[in-house]
Design a protein around this motif. Structure first.
Motif, PDB file in Angstrom:
ATOM      1  N   ALA A  43       0.833  -1.208   0.000  1.00 49.55           N
ATOM      2  CA  ALA A  43       0.000   0.000   0.000  1.00 49.55           C
ATOM      3  C   ALA A  43       0.866   1.256   0.000  1.00 49.55           C
ATOM      4  O   ALA A  43       0.570   2.211  -0.728  1.00 49.55           O
ATOM      5  CB  ALA A  43      -0.933  -0.010   1.204  1.00 49.55           C
ATOM      6  N   VAL A  44       1.931   1.266   0.793  1.00 49.68           N
ATOM      7  CA  VAL A  44       2.829   2.426   0.818  1.00 49.68           C
ATOM      8  C   VAL A  44       3.477   2.631  -0.550  1.00 49.68           C
ATOM      9  O   VAL A  44       3.540   3.762  -1.057  1.00 49.68           O
ATOM     10  CB  VAL A  44       3.900   2.266   1.922  1.00 49.68           C
ATOM     11  N   ALA A  49       3.834   5.566  -5.601  1.00 46.54           N
ATOM     12  CA  ALA A  49       3.847   5.553  -7.066  1.00 46.54           C
ATOM     13  C   ALA A  49       2.727   6.423  -7.632  1.00 46.54           C
ATOM     14  O   ALA A  49       2.929   7.165  -8.608  1.00 46.54           O
ATOM     15  CB  ALA A  49       3.711   4.117  -7.576  1.00 46.54           C
ATOM     16  N   ALA A  50       1.547   6.347  -7.034  1.00 49.36           N
ATOM     17  CA  ALA A  50       0.417   7.154  -7.508  1.00 49.36           C
ATOM     18  C   ALA A  50       0.704   8.644  -7.335  1.00 49.36           C
ATOM     19  O   ALA A  50       0.421   9.447  -8.232  1.00 49.36           O
ATOM     20  CB  ALA A  50      -0.858   6.763  -6.771  1.00 49.36           C
ATOM     21  N   SER A  54       1.146  11.187 -10.483  1.00 50.69           N
ATOM     22  CA  SER A  54       0.237  12.321 -10.634  1.00 50.69           C
ATOM     23  C   SER A  54       0.994  13.648 -10.657  1.00 50.69           C
ATOM     24  O   SER A  54       0.503  14.627 -11.215  1.00 50.69           O
ATOM     25  CB  SER A  54      -0.821  12.322  -9.536  1.00 50.69           C
ATOM     26  N   LYS A  55       2.190  13.692 -10.058  1.00 53.09           N
ATOM     27  CA  LYS A  55       2.984  14.924 -10.118  1.00 53.09           C
ATOM     28  C   LYS A  55       3.643  15.113 -11.473  1.00 53.09           C
ATOM     29  O   LYS A  55       3.743  16.225 -11.973  1.00 53.09           O
ATOM     30  CB  LYS A  55       4.065  14.912  -9.037  1.00 53.09           C
ATOM     31  N   THR A 118      -3.240   7.868 -13.326  1.00 53.34           N
ATOM     32  CA  THR A 118      -2.126   8.023 -12.395  1.00 53.34           C
ATOM     33  C   THR A 118      -2.444   7.619 -10.963  1.00 53.34           C
ATOM     34  O   THR A 118      -1.540   7.210 -10.234  1.00 53.34           O
ATOM     35  CB  THR A 118      -1.634   9.475 -12.386  1.00 53.34           C
ATOM     36  N   LYS A 119      -3.686   7.713 -10.533  1.00 55.81           N
ATOM     37  CA  LYS A 119      -4.022   7.406  -9.142  1.00 55.81           C
ATOM     38  C   LYS A 119      -4.752   6.081  -8.996  1.00 55.81           C
ATOM     39  O   LYS A 119      -4.388   5.248  -8.166  1.00 55.81           O
ATOM     40  CB  LYS A 119      -4.873   8.522  -8.543  1.00 55.81           C
TER      41      LYS A 119
END
Length: 191
Positions: A43-44, A49-50, A54-55, A118-119
């Motif tokens: 999860a971390v 990565a998400a 997204s950035k 991305t998310k």
């Protein structure tokens, strides 16, 4: 044509299996800590990565649509600030009908598609990995129990927490912790 698609599908399946084996290799040092820690690590990594994707992922069309939307929004605000309020409202209504609504919906849907890529896609891909890797049979074989956690409610009934539920809770916890740490960073460091 069907043979070409079959070959492409088999190569894609082999790639997915190699990626899953790579994730298994990376998670192997956490194996003695149990499946809960392994899923939390997944999860971390997924949230990291998400956030990273997204950035860095902003399409040229998204940037242009944002500029166009902000231009029409600023023009609408100026129209509402004129001395004659009725005329300002009429101009703002015309701007809304002519350009602002279209610019907003285009900007919104482009952002939605970008955030899906991305998310949400990394979260759901890793959900599929967790579902397959930490299913009850594999948990029983590798860790001696077919669940992640067990709780006993007030009636004395056992409530079993599985891998997918723990992954969803972990994702929510990590997103909340990320948000809280960014808030604290902005509050204390950037002050």
């Amino acid at each position: 044509m069907n043979e070409l698609l079959d070959v492409a599908w088999l190569k894609l399946m082999a790639l997915v299996q190699y990626i899953a084996q790579g994730i298994d290799f990376l998670l192997a040092p956490l194996n003695p800590m149990g499946p809960a820690v392994m899923i939390l690590a997944v999860a971390v990594a997924t949230v990291s990565a998400a956030k990273f994707l997204s950035k860095i992922h902003k399409t040229k069309r998204y940037v242009e649509l944002k500029k166009e939307f902000n231009y029409w929004l600023d023009l609408r605000k100026e129209a509402l600030n004129v001395k004659d309020k009725d005329q300002g409202k009429a101009i703002a209504k015309n701007i809304d009908q002519a350009r602002l609504n279209t610019a907003y919906y285009d900007y919104f849907f482009e952002g939605l598609l970008g955030s899906l890529l991305t998310k949400y896609l990394p979260v759901f891909l890793m959900l599929a990995y967790v579902n397959e890797t930490f299913k009850a049979e594999n948990l029983e074989k590798n860790f001696g129990q077919a669940y992640i956690f067990i709780f006993i409610n007030f009636n004395g009934e056992e409530i079993l927490i599985g891998a997918v539920f723990w992954y969803v809770i972990s994702i929510l916890l990590v997103f909340f912790a990320w948000f809280f740490s960014e808030f604290l960073y902005r509050w204390y460091i950037k002050k």
